[in-house]
Design a protein around this motif. Structure first.
Motif, PDB file in Angstrom:
ATOM      1  N   ALA A  81       0.991  -1.251  -0.143  1.00 51.81           N
ATOM      2  CA  ALA A  81      -0.096  -0.413   0.114  1.00 51.81           C
ATOM      3  C   ALA A  81       0.988   1.401  -0.021  1.00 51.81           C
ATOM      4  CB  ALA A  81      -1.044   0.240   0.830  1.00 51.81           C
ATOM      5  N   ALA A  82       2.260   1.421   0.930  1.00 53.76           N
ATOM      6  CA  ALA A  82       2.943   2.949   0.871  1.00 53.76           C
ATOM      7  C   ALA A  82       3.597   2.742  -0.364  1.00 53.76           C
ATOM      8  CB  ALA A  82       3.528   2.194   2.088  1.00 53.76           C
ATOM      9  N   GLY A  83       3.881   1.156  -1.307  1.00 55.63           N
ATOM     10  CA  GLY A  83       4.329   1.457  -2.454  1.00 55.63           C
ATOM     11  C   GLY A  83       3.457   2.508  -3.302  1.00 55.63           C
ATOM     12  N   ARG A  84       1.987   2.108  -3.521  1.00 52.18           N
ATOM     13  CA  ARG A  84       1.202   2.369  -4.319  1.00 52.18           C
ATOM     14  C   ARG A  84       0.591   4.128  -3.926  1.00 52.18           C
ATOM     15  NH1 ARG A  84      -0.809  -3.288  -4.634  1.00 52.18           N
ATOM     16  NH2 ARG A  84      -1.843  -2.483  -2.514  1.00 52.18           N
ATOM     17  N   GLY A  85       1.314   4.252  -2.362  1.00 50.29           N
ATOM     18  CA  GLY A  85       0.443   5.544  -2.231  1.00 50.29           C
ATOM     19  C   GLY A  85      -0.798   5.425  -1.585  1.00 50.29           C
ATOM     20  N   ASP A  86      -1.335   4.415  -1.282  1.00 55.83           N
ATOM     21  CA  ASP A  86      -2.587   4.167  -0.604  1.00 55.83           C
ATOM     22  C   ASP A  86      -2.551   4.058   0.893  1.00 55.83           C
ATOM     23  OD1 ASP A  86      -3.556   3.826  -2.814  1.00 55.83           O
ATOM     24  OD2 ASP A  86      -3.009   1.362  -3.062  1.00 55.83           O
ATOM     25  N   THR A  87      -3.574   4.752   1.620  1.00 57.66           N
ATOM     26  CA  THR A  87      -3.787   4.236   2.900  1.00 57.66           C
ATOM     27  C   THR A  87      -2.961   3.130   3.205  1.00 57.66           C
ATOM     28  OG1 THR A  87      -5.386   6.393   2.709  1.00 57.66           O
ATOM     29  CG2 THR A  87      -5.232   4.721   4.470  1.00 57.66           C
TER      30      THR A  87
END
Length: 269
Positions: A81-87
């Motif tokens: 999620a962090a790699g995609r910029g997601d919550t």
């Protein structure tokens, strides 16, 4: 979580991507996809489990033990999620998703579908060829323009030939009418995506009955149907081998023999 990033190997990241795309894979499937050795797989998977990067489940099975089904753990899901910029997902939500998957009535179908593509990957490692595309159900539906819902879509490349295909996995739990009910949807696809429709069946008896049904009902124009049975495939090289029976034609051919004869190329979508 930041500290875990420095400890992840390229193979670990590959595992995260696989489980993100395909939800769950068994230990044996992960051996074929990423390790090649059961001992190495167990050691690394257990290490990632202890760090909450991966999670696993299995049901009571008698006799013996059912193979573990691996999923993303809370830390692994957060890394992606962090790699995609997601919550970042809550750990409890990730655990809940794993519990729902473990109890899902569609789990056997998902594992069988994933197993088809894993078998192609394993064949490539030992005999050559390459699975250049492996789409899950959601990706396959998008590639088909929502005109039909394939279980999977792939491209198998070998000997200078590329074979795009749609995959339909049958576990023998539905009527044959329902099994072939998607064919009109495949007939509606544009010519650029008129790939062979592969029916992966549980037994040769089921396969024979399907061909009898197709002979009686007919196949929509522009659709190529090929079938193979799981119980026959291991003796003939798995799904890459000469196990495919094309509806309306004699004998069996390899997956590579289903390559298009024209100038069409696999889709990019």
């Amino acid at each position: 979580m930041a500290g875990e990033l420095t400890r992840l190997t390229p193979r670990d990241r590959h595992l995260l991507d696989l489980l993100d795309q395909h939800k769950t894979l068994t230990t044996d499937q992960l051996v074929d996809l990423a390790f090649g050795s059961l001992g190495r797989a167990r050691n690394r998977l257990n290490t990632l489990l202890s760090r909450d990067i991966l999670d696993r489940f299995r049901h009571y099975h008698r006799p013996g033990s059912q193979s573990w089904r691996w999923t993303l753990g809370p830390v692994g899901a957060a890394i992606l999620a962090a790699g995609r910029g997601d919550t970042l997902p809550r750990p409890g939500a990730v655990r809940d998703a794993t519990a729902r998957l473990a109890m899902s009535p569609t789990l056997p179908h998902l594992l069988a579908t994933n197993g088809f593509f894993v078998a192609l990957t394993g064949h490539a490692r030992t005999h050559g060829g390459r699975l250049t595309r492996w789409y899950n159900e959601t990706q396959s539906r998008a590639a088909a323009g929502n005109l039909v819902r394939p279980d999977g879509h792939g491209v198998w490349a070998t000997g200078g030939r590329a074979v795009p295909f749609w995959l339909e996995v049958d576990l023998g739990t539905e009527t044959l009418s329902r099994v072939v009910g998607k064919l009109p949807g495949y007939a509606a696809l544009p010519p650029s995506r008129a790939y062979p429709v592969l029916f992966w069946l549980p037994t040769t008896a089921r396969e024979a009955n399907l061909h009898t049904h197709l002979t009686r009902t007919g196949i929509p124009d522009g659709v190529t149907v090929a079938t193979a049975a799981v119980n026959h495939a291991p003796d003939a090289g798995g799904p890459a081998g000469a196990v495919w029976r094309v509806a309306g034609q004699p004998g069996r051919v390899s997956l590579a023999d289903l390559a298009p004869t024209g100038d069409g190329a696999p889709c990019d979508g």
